[in-house]
Design a protein around this motif. Structure first.
Motif, PDB file in Angstrom:
ATOM      1  N   PHE A 197       3.985  -5.518  -9.727  1.00  0.00           N
ATOM      2  CA  PHE A 197       3.574  -4.404 -11.145  1.00  0.00           C
ATOM      3  C   PHE A 197       2.652  -3.069 -10.707  1.00  0.00           C
ATOM      4  CE2 PHE A 197       0.558  -7.014 -11.847  1.00  0.00           C
ATOM      5  CZ  PHE A 197      -0.946  -6.457 -12.636  1.00  0.00           C
ATOM      6  N   TRP A 198       3.198  -2.685 -11.396  1.00  0.00           N
ATOM      7  CA  TRP A 198       3.298  -1.007 -11.222  1.00  0.00           C
ATOM      8  C   TRP A 198       1.580  -1.428 -12.079  1.00  0.00           C
ATOM      9  CZ3 TRP A 198       3.396   2.651  -7.197  1.00  0.00           C
ATOM     10  CH2 TRP A 198       4.185   1.950  -6.641  1.00  0.00           C
ATOM     11  N   TYR A 199       0.303  -0.147 -12.163  1.00  0.00           N
ATOM     12  CA  TYR A 199      -0.267   0.360 -12.989  1.00  0.00           C
ATOM     13  C   TYR A 199      -1.135   1.227 -13.335  1.00  0.00           C
ATOM     14  CZ  TYR A 199      -4.674  -2.679 -15.401  1.00  0.00           C
ATOM     15  OH  TYR A 199      -6.210  -2.657 -16.378  1.00  0.00           O
ATOM     16  N   ASP A 270      -4.086   7.567 -10.393  1.00  0.00           N
ATOM     17  CA  ASP A 270      -2.516   6.982 -10.674  1.00  0.00           C
ATOM     18  C   ASP A 270      -1.954   5.803 -10.745  1.00  0.00           C
ATOM     19  OD1 ASP A 270      -0.413   8.472 -11.638  1.00  0.00           O
ATOM     20  OD2 ASP A 270       0.159   9.860  -9.954  1.00  0.00           O
ATOM     21  N   TRP A 271      -0.808   5.726 -10.706  1.00  0.00           N
ATOM     22  CA  TRP A 271      -0.299   4.261 -10.863  1.00  0.00           C
ATOM     23  C   TRP A 271      -0.094   4.254  -9.342  1.00  0.00           C
ATOM     24  CZ3 TRP A 271       2.575   2.004 -14.646  1.00  0.00           C
ATOM     25  CH2 TRP A 271       2.619   2.617 -15.336  1.00  0.00           C
ATOM     26  N   VAL A 272      -0.633   2.651  -9.409  1.00  0.00           N
ATOM     27  CA  VAL A 272      -0.475   0.967  -8.154  1.00  0.00           C
ATOM     28  C   VAL A 272      -0.164   0.381  -8.196  1.00  0.00           C
ATOM     29  CG1 VAL A 272      -3.295   2.402  -7.644  1.00  0.00           C
ATOM     30  CG2 VAL A 272      -2.571   0.134  -8.825  1.00  0.00           C
ATOM     31  N   GLN A 273       0.638   0.416  -7.286  1.00  0.00           N
ATOM     32  CA  GLN A 273       1.395  -1.405  -7.755  1.00  0.00           C
ATOM     33  C   GLN A 273       0.671  -2.638  -6.633  1.00  0.00           C
ATOM     34  OE1 GLN A 273       2.928  -2.630  -3.752  1.00  0.00           O
ATOM     35  NE2 GLN A 273       5.131  -3.359  -4.946  1.00  0.00           N
ATOM     36  N   VAL A 274       0.186  -3.667  -7.576  1.00  0.00           N
ATOM     37  CA  VAL A 274      -0.632  -4.856  -8.386  1.00  0.00           C
ATOM     38  C   VAL A 274       0.304  -5.910  -7.064  1.00  0.00           C
ATOM     39  CG1 VAL A 274      -1.845  -6.487  -9.214  1.00  0.00           C
ATOM     40  CG2 VAL A 274      -1.778  -3.545  -9.464  1.00  0.00           C
ATOM     41  N   GLN A 342       4.953  -7.432   4.076  1.00  0.00           N
ATOM     42  CA  GLN A 342       5.541  -7.222   4.018  1.00  0.00           C
ATOM     43  C   GLN A 342       7.248  -7.077   3.045  1.00  0.00           C
ATOM     44  OE1 GLN A 342       6.835  -4.997   7.015  1.00  0.00           O
ATOM     45  NE2 GLN A 342       8.416  -4.248   5.688  1.00  0.00           N
ATOM     46  N   GLU A 343       7.594  -8.246   2.579  1.00  0.00           N
ATOM     47  CA  GLU A 343       8.208  -8.595   0.659  1.00  0.00           C
ATOM     48  C   GLU A 343       8.132  -7.573  -0.273  1.00  0.00           C
ATOM     49  OE1 GLU A 343      10.719 -12.183   0.987  1.00  0.00           O
ATOM     50  OE2 GLU A 343       8.658 -12.795   0.619  1.00  0.00           O
ATOM     51  N   ILE A 344       6.424  -7.290   0.074  1.00  0.00           N
ATOM     52  CA  ILE A 344       6.114  -7.214  -1.165  1.00  0.00           C
ATOM     53  C   ILE A 344       5.829  -5.033  -0.844  1.00  0.00           C
ATOM     54  CG2 ILE A 344       3.302  -6.159  -2.058  1.00  0.00           C
ATOM     55  CD1 ILE A 344       2.441  -9.548  -1.685  1.00  0.00           C
ATOM     56  N   GLN A 345       5.270  -4.930   0.121  1.00  0.00           N
ATOM     57  CA  GLN A 345       5.567  -3.334   0.726  1.00  0.00           C
ATOM     58  C   GLN A 345       6.981  -2.577   0.433  1.00  0.00           C
ATOM     59  OE1 GLN A 345       3.728  -3.476   4.895  1.00  0.00           O
ATOM     60  NE2 GLN A 345       1.839  -3.260   4.146  1.00  0.00           N
ATOM     61  N   ASP A 346       8.040  -4.112   0.878  1.00  0.00           N
ATOM     62  CA  ASP A 346       9.267  -3.455   0.982  1.00  0.00           C
ATOM     63  C   ASP A 346       9.602  -2.983  -0.906  1.00  0.00           C
ATOM     64  OD1 ASP A 346       9.895  -3.261   3.229  1.00  0.00           O
ATOM     65  OD2 ASP A 346      10.796  -5.418   3.843  1.00  0.00           O
ATOM     66  N   ILE A 347       8.777  -4.096  -1.486  1.00  0.00           N
ATOM     67  CA  ILE A 347       9.513  -3.884  -2.812  1.00  0.00           C
ATOM     68  C   ILE A 347       8.746  -2.584  -3.525  1.00  0.00           C
ATOM     69  CG2 ILE A 347       8.547  -4.926  -5.215  1.00  0.00           C
ATOM     70  CD1 ILE A 347       9.302  -7.565  -3.911  1.00  0.00           C
ATOM     71  N   ARG A 348       7.250  -2.172  -3.181  1.00  0.00           N
ATOM     72  CA  ARG A 348       6.482  -1.453  -3.331  1.00  0.00           C
ATOM     73  C   ARG A 348       7.790   0.326  -3.009  1.00  0.00           C
ATOM     74  NH1 ARG A 348       3.372   2.399  -1.073  1.00  0.00           N
ATOM     75  NH2 ARG A 348       1.438   3.619  -2.534  1.00  0.00           N
ATOM     76  N   ALA A 349       7.979   0.177  -1.575  1.00  0.00           N
ATOM     77  CA  ALA A 349       8.915   1.124  -1.187  1.00  0.00           C
ATOM     78  C   ALA A 349      10.396   1.439  -2.002  1.00  0.00           C
ATOM     79  CB  ALA A 349       9.661   0.972   0.264  1.00  0.00           C
TER      80      ALA A 349
END
Length: 352
Positions: A197-199, A270-274, A342-349
């Motif tokens: 999620f984004w936080y 600012d927003w960060v992906q967690v 890698q999956e987490i980074q792909d979701i973030r991107a």
């Protein structure tokens, strides 16, 4: 005589009615559309659904008429009111909402001819289909609290709201004091588990629950803190920053995933992906796609964990004061697998 005496007693002490001059009509009506709100995105399984339209009108003297239009077609007209200064309509049903963009227009005219129009532009999207491997839960918080995989609305406690900003889409969750969401965990729990999620942190209060799946604490029902089952993802003050921590119950005990300074978020960030992931042997916490802590452990025990809390430790993890989070949350997803980095980074991107 008895009747006359009774009437005299009833009137005793009551002043005669005095007519009040309301004065000139100074202002046009005030119109507020409560649902569907401007920018709302509705996403359900059905291609055509009914919706209940809700709005209110206020005037300083008297409302003469109200008209509601959906996509240019009149769907409601009102000219007779119990309270002619404040009118609340919460039962106007529009039965044929199809996929696509829609415009709701509510117009009110007062007895002096002053007119006000309020407009809500909203969207009914096609049914959501999971886009990531293992995705079992998705809440975009785009104007409502619907989980789109199961198309189930979360239970609202208190008065959570929306931020008016987001990373993806028109809106994000905004926490409030004594407020949070709950959701049943059926179909979400397994040997492997991940969340992304984004936080956007609000450091006041200086500690709060973020995502909690805990069992009831029968020994401490007024201050529950059973950490032998389930998970507790929360934040705490750390020298002015907010430190993210994950606690996991293993059945016989607990495992901590605490990245110390590496897991800190600045209070004005600012927003960060967690993200965090759980497998049968490892648990990992990520911030913006980078590992902040990884630990070996024996796996999670979900016994008695039938409730997910979003935006608070309540109602099952309050013993240390991790209550409602006033921060913003966006694009909450849960998965039935341990995501790779890698999956987490792909979701973030994909969200950026």
């Amino acid at each position: 005589m008895i009747v006359a005496y009774t009437l005299m007693c009833c009137d005793n002490g009551i002043d005669p009615i005095t007519e009040v001059d309301p004065g000139p009509d100074q202002s046009p009506p005030i119109v507020k559309i409560n649902f569907p709100a401007d920018g709302l995105e509705i996403q359900v399984k059905e291609d055509v659904i009914p919706i209940t339209i809700k709005f209110e009108v206020d005037d300083d003297i008297e409302v003469a008429s109200i008209e509601a239009k959906m996509d240019g077609k009149t769907i409601g007209q009102y000219s007779s009111f119990k309270d002619y200064r404040r009118i609340i309509i919460d039962d106007l049903v529009y039965t044929n909402l199809t996929n696509g963009e829609h415009t709701l227009i509510v117009t009110s005219i007062d007895t002096d001819g002053k007119e006000t129009t309020e407009v809500s532009n909203f969207l009914k999207k096609e049914a959501y289909k999971p886009i990531y491997d293992g995705e079992t839960f998705y809440m975009p918080f785009n104007g409502d609290y619907t989980e789109l995989v199961s198309v189930t609305t979360a239970n609202e406690i208190g008065s959570p709201s929306f931020a008016g900003e987001s990373v993806v889409g028109p809106n994000a969750y905004l926490g409030a004091t004594d407020s949070y969401l709950t959701f049943p965990t059926e179909g979400l729990l397994g040997e492997e588990f991940s969340a992304t999620f984004w936080y956007k942190v609000n450091a006041d209060p200086d500690r709060a629950g973020i995502l909690v799946i805990s069992p009831p604490d029968e020994e401490n029902p007024d201050s529950p803190n059973d950490r032998t089952k389930g998970i507790r993802f929360f934040r705490e003050n750390a020298n002015g920053n907010q430190r993210l921590k994950l606690n996991i119950g293993t059945g016989s005990g607990e495992t901590w995933v605490d990245g110390a300074e590496a897991a800190d978020i600045a209070s004005n960030s600012d927003w960060v992906q967690v993200a965090f992931t759980i497998s049968a042997t490892k648990a990992i916490v990520y911030i913006d796609g980078q590992i902040v802590k990884e630990v070996d452990f024996v796996g999670v025990d979900w016994t008695g964990c039938d409730l997910l809390s979003i935006g608070s430790g309540s109602p099952r993890f309050t013993g240390w004061g991790h209550l409602s989070d006033l921060s913003e949350i966006d694009e909450l997803r849960i998965y039935n697998k341990a995501l790779t980095q890698q999956e987490i980074q792909d979701i973030r991107a994909a969200d950026l």
